[in-house]
Design an enzyme around this catalytic site. Structure first.
Site: not given
Ligand SMILES: *Cc1c(COP(=O)(O)O)cnc(C)c1O
Length: 392
Positions: A129, A214, A243
């Protein structure tokens, strides 16, 4: 009647008025232990005094001035991040998806600058994701997220997470980069093995690909290290974070080596709000706290205690819990009932958690929790599990 707020979330009928540390207080006055932390965002809990002070102090000086000018806060935060990572440079944005968009653009641009514009495809892992923009959705590749949003952005290939041979087989003349999460978060708290991450580094080096991690969810101390990939003893070329970085203030960043970033010249990327002085004041303070001597060691210790407490509860309910897994304070409980049911029952009993893929209930508490919060969470979990009906 049309919802005044677009109904893209299946929201719980619950609203909060204020937060303090690991606790949230609902509009009806009820207290909740917050192991959701805004989905791994409130790394230092709610209204951490140093973050409140940093934000209010900056609010009296300057909110926004545009990236047409130098932003000293960006230079300070970038210097801190660079000093504690593989990176040489940072781009600031407002969210995880934007951070990952920058990572993807940078990888394509690197090969373009290298004279190989045909090398523009990114190899990603299934179950990943990376956000909800069109490109990051394509990178995630999840059918349920892409449904109805065709055409899918081109340039992403998918192989099973953890499968080195499949990844090697997917590399071709058009491959530009490899993109994975060191621990799949939304996908269900699935940690990559250190060997897998090391193999990805070796493959990237062998084929001249950029390795992108990521760390939007895993970064900023969540795993007990500043970045999760440190546990594997290797580094990426490009990394997205978000985050935890703002502790609740929206901010994201794309970090990169000088080489990986060589194509990102003036005019190639931008963000109106990215890295504004408010965000930078908060992020700098988050880093001050997280990088203070002993803080991350404390997270590791807390994580061991929470894991032991959850394992103990799971052992008492083998008919209700299939597995407990995760790294640091990024933990998942896989119940035998639907995860949505357990999340709802835990919430009713005063503990906030988040669902994830593979029927997992995610626990991503603030990094500042102590024994009292661990005991309370374990207590609510065992009480709740005893309420859940045994599978028929
Ligand atoms: C939450 C998340 C995203 C997306 O972040 P947003 O601030 O919602 O755009 C991308 N990659 C990972 C691994 C995430 O947990």
């Amino acid at each position: 009647m049309v919802a005044v707020v677009l109904p893209t979330y299946a929201r719980a009928d619950l609203a909060f008025e204020r937060g303090e540390g690991a606790y949230l207080y609902a509009t009806d006055g009820r207290r909740y232990l917050d192991f959701a932390a805004g989905v791994a965002v409130n790394a230092l809990g709610h209204c951490h005094p140093r973050l409140v002070a940093a934000l209010t102090e900056q609010a009296h000086k300057l909110w926004h001035c545009s990236n047409l000018y130098r932003v000293p806060g960006q230079e300070r935060v970038a210097t801190r991040l660079i000093g504690h990572s593989f990176a040489d440079t940072a781009f600031f944005c407002n969210s995880g998806a934007e951070a990952m968009e920058c990572c993807i653009k940078m990888a394509r641009r690197y090969h373009h600058a290298d004279g190989h514009p045909e090398r523009n495809r990114v190899i990603c892992a299934t179950g990943g994701f990376h956000g909800r923009t069109l490109a990051t959705l394509a990178a995630g590749g999840q059918k349920k997220h892409l449904d109805g949003f065709a055409p899918v952005v081109e340039g992403f290939d998918h192989v099973p997470f953890g499968d080195v041979a499949a990844l090697r087989a997917a590399i071709g003349p058009n491959s530009a980069a490899i993109l994975v999460e060191p621990v799949q978060g939304e996908g269900g708290i699935v940690p990559a093995s250190p060997d897998y991450l090391r193999a990805l580094r070796a493959l990237a080096d062998e084929f001249g690909l950029l390795l992108i991690f990521d760390e939007v969810q895993t970064g900023i101390g969540r795993t007990g290290r500043l970045f999760a990939h440190e546990l594997a003893g290797i580094t990426p070329d490009i990394m997205g974070i978000a985050k935890g970085l703002g502790g609740g203030f929206p901010v994201g960043a794309c970090l990169a080596t000088e080489t990986a970033a060589k194509g990102m010249t003036p005019g190639t990327h931008g963000s109106t709000f990215g890295g504004n002085p408010l965000a930078m004041a908060v992020a700098e303070t988050v880093l001050d706290v997280v990088l203070a001597p002993g803080f991350l060691a404390g997270v590791e210790q807390t994580a061991r205690q929470l894991r032991a407490a959850l394992d103990a509860v799971a052992a008492r309910f083998p008919d209700k819990v299939e597995a407990v897994r995760g790294v640091g304070l990024l933990l998942g409980i896989k119940p035998r009932c639907p995860n949505t049911e357990l999340v709802a029952r835990l919430r009713a009993n005063g503990l906030l958690t988040v669902g994830a893929g593979d029927n997992v209930v995610r626990m991503v508490p603030p990094l500042i929790i102590g024994q009292a919060e661990i005991d309370l969470a374990a207590d609510i979990l065992s009480r709740t599990l005893s309420e859940v009906g045994a599978p028929s």
